[in-house]
Design a protein around this motif. Structure first.
Motif, short mmCIF file in Angstrom:
data_model
loop_
_atom_site.label_atom_id
_atom_site.label_comp_id
_atom_site.label_asym_id
_atom_site.label_seq_id
_atom_site.Cartn_x
_atom_site.Cartn_y
_atom_site.Cartn_z
N HIS A 40 0.82 -1.21 0.00
CA HIS A 40 0.00 0.00 0.00
C HIS A 40 0.86 1.26 0.00
O HIS A 40 0.52 2.26 -0.64
CB HIS A 40 -0.94 -0.01 1.20
CG HIS A 40 -2.00 -1.06 1.11
ND1 HIS A 40 -2.80 -1.40 2.18
CD2 HIS A 40 -2.41 -1.83 0.07
CE1 HIS A 40 -3.66 -2.34 1.81
NE2 HIS A 40 -3.42 -2.63 0.53
N VAL B 115 1.03 4.37 -2.83
CA VAL B 115 0.99 5.82 -2.57
C VAL B 115 2.11 6.53 -3.31
O VAL B 115 1.91 7.58 -3.93
CB VAL B 115 1.07 6.09 -1.05
CG1 VAL B 115 1.25 7.58 -0.77
CG2 VAL B 115 -0.19 5.58 -0.35
N ASP C 207 -7.23 12.99 -0.23
CA ASP C 207 -8.29 12.13 -0.74
C ASP C 207 -8.03 11.74 -2.20
O ASP C 207 -8.38 10.63 -2.63
CB ASP C 207 -9.65 12.82 -0.63
CG ASP C 207 -10.12 12.94 0.81
OD1 ASP C 207 -9.66 12.13 1.65
OD2 ASP C 207 -10.92 13.85 1.11
N ALA D 259 -5.45 9.00 -2.07
CA ALA D 259 -6.08 7.77 -1.59
C ALA D 259 -6.88 7.10 -2.70
O ALA D 259 -6.83 5.87 -2.86
CB ALA D 259 -6.98 8.08 -0.39
N LYS D 260 -7.60 7.87 -3.48
CA LYS D 260 -8.41 7.30 -4.55
C LYS D 260 -7.52 6.71 -5.65
O LYS D 260 -7.79 5.62 -6.16
CB LYS D 260 -9.32 8.38 -5.15
CG LYS D 260 -10.25 7.86 -6.22
CD LYS D 260 -11.19 8.95 -6.71
CE LYS D 260 -12.14 8.43 -7.80
NZ LYS D 260 -13.06 9.50 -8.27
N VAL E 196 -6.37 3.15 -1.56
CA VAL E 196 -6.12 2.87 -0.15
C VAL E 196 -6.90 3.90 0.67
O VAL E 196 -7.48 4.84 0.13
CB VAL E 196 -4.62 2.94 0.20
CG1 VAL E 196 -3.84 1.88 -0.56
CG2 VAL E 196 -4.06 4.34 -0.11
N SER E 197 -6.90 3.73 1.97
CA SER E 197 -7.60 4.67 2.84
C SER E 197 -6.77 5.93 3.06
O SER E 197 -5.55 5.95 2.85
CB SER E 197 -7.89 4.02 4.20
OG SER E 197 -6.68 3.82 4.91
N ARG E 198 -7.43 6.97 3.51
CA ARG E 198 -6.74 8.23 3.82
C ARG E 198 -5.70 8.02 4.92
O ARG E 198 -4.62 8.59 4.88
CB ARG E 198 -7.79 9.28 4.23
CG ARG E 198 -7.21 10.67 4.52
CD ARG E 198 -8.29 11.56 5.09
NE ARG E 198 -7.79 12.85 5.51
CZ ARG E 198 -7.89 13.96 4.80
NH1 ARG E 198 -8.49 13.94 3.62
NH2 ARG E 198 -7.42 15.10 5.26
N THR F 126 -4.00 5.33 5.52
CA THR F 126 -2.84 4.67 4.91
C THR F 126 -1.97 5.67 4.16
O THR F 126 -0.74 5.59 4.20
CB THR F 126 -3.30 3.56 3.96
OG1 THR F 126 -4.02 2.57 4.70
CG2 THR F 126 -2.12 2.89 3.27
N VAL F 127 -2.59 6.61 3.49
CA VAL F 127 -1.85 7.65 2.78
C VAL F 127 -1.00 8.46 3.75
O VAL F 127 0.20 8.68 3.52
CB VAL F 127 -2.80 8.59 2.00
CG1 VAL F 127 -2.03 9.79 1.46
CG2 VAL F 127 -3.48 7.84 0.87
#
Length: 255
Positions: free
Chosen positions: A95, A99, A124, A127-128, A132-134, A136-137
């Motif tokens: 992940h 990023v 965001d 992330a998109k 992955v999730s915010r 995780t970013v």
């Protein structure tokens, strides 16, 4: 009568204190934050020179930038693998690499200007693009900053709203810049060796000369490559073996 005057007096006193605090902040040089409580400290206005940290990607050309990106991804991926081999977990993992690829424009959705190096996506958006999730970013960005892969600056912009008590500034997306020159010495040598090989391959392609592999500057790396070449040569004797080669699907530059 007094019950009506007391709330009015309290409001007037509170407004007076806010005005005095605003004047005091402006006189002390802190007036930029003012009543904008949601603006993060350490942020700079988008027009402030301190918010302009962008730098060209590679040499700023498309071919040069794509090769530079390939080398950076390869070095970071190798470092991530090496850390796992030491017995720990991958600092970035799948992940985290997504990023990084998203910031480098490899996964779509994030614009990158090779000439200026301008990279200003919202969290965001990253992330998109990386799927992955915010959270995780944010975690991956902190890791990439820790190992000197990139840096960023928080930015704000004026809202254009009038009135002393209204928000005068609002937070906008960070500005990012890659900083491989700050790599630890071993990673920096590896990165420079890969770049040298890319440049030589490009020059040979343009001149029509057969590709000549560049000699790595690191003695340990030269020895490791020699052992690998010997192993490949031994295994391929009497067989139709071939060495696999990777290729980044978007750049078209062999890695």
């Amino acid at each position: 009568m007094s019950t009506i005057q007391q709330p009015a007096a309290a409001v007037t006193a509170r407004q007076t204190r806010q005005i005095m605090k605003g004047f005091a902040a402006q006189l002390s040089g802190r007036g930029e934050r003012g009543a904008d409580r949601k603006v993060r400290r350490g942020s700079y206005d988008v027009d402030d020179r301190r918010a302009r940290i962008s730098r060209p990607i590679g040499d700023g050309t498309t071919a040069g930038a794509l090769g530079w990106i390939d080398c950076l991804l390869k070095v970071v991926s190798e470092w991530d693998d090496a850390e796992r081999r030491k017995g720990g977990a991958r600092p970035l993992g799948l992940h985290g690499m997504r990023v990084l690829e998203a910031l480098l424009g490899r996964r779509g959705g994030v614009g990158i200007d090779f000439r200026t190096g301008c990279i200003e996506p919202a969290l965001d958006t990253i992330a998109k693009a990386a799927d992955v999730s915010r959270t995780t970013v944010v975690r991956a960005l902190n890791t990439l900053k820790r190992i000197k892969v990139l840096d960023w600056v928080r930015r704000t912009q004026r809202t254009g709203k009038d009135g002393l008590f209204g928000p005068q500034r609002e937070q906008v997306s960070n500005s990012y810049a890659f900083t491989p020159e700050a790599f630890p010495a071993r990673l920096l040598r590896r990165f420079r060796d890969l770049l040298a090989r890319k440049r030589l391959a490009r020059q040979n392609t343009l001149s029509g000369a057969p590709p000549v592999p560049a000699e790595p500057s690191c003695p340990e790396m030269r020895a490791a490559l020699a052992r690998m070449e010997a192993t490949i040569a031994f295994r391929s004797e009497g067989q139709n073996a071939s060495t696999p080669c990777g290729q980044y699907h978007r750049s078209g530059v062999e890695g």
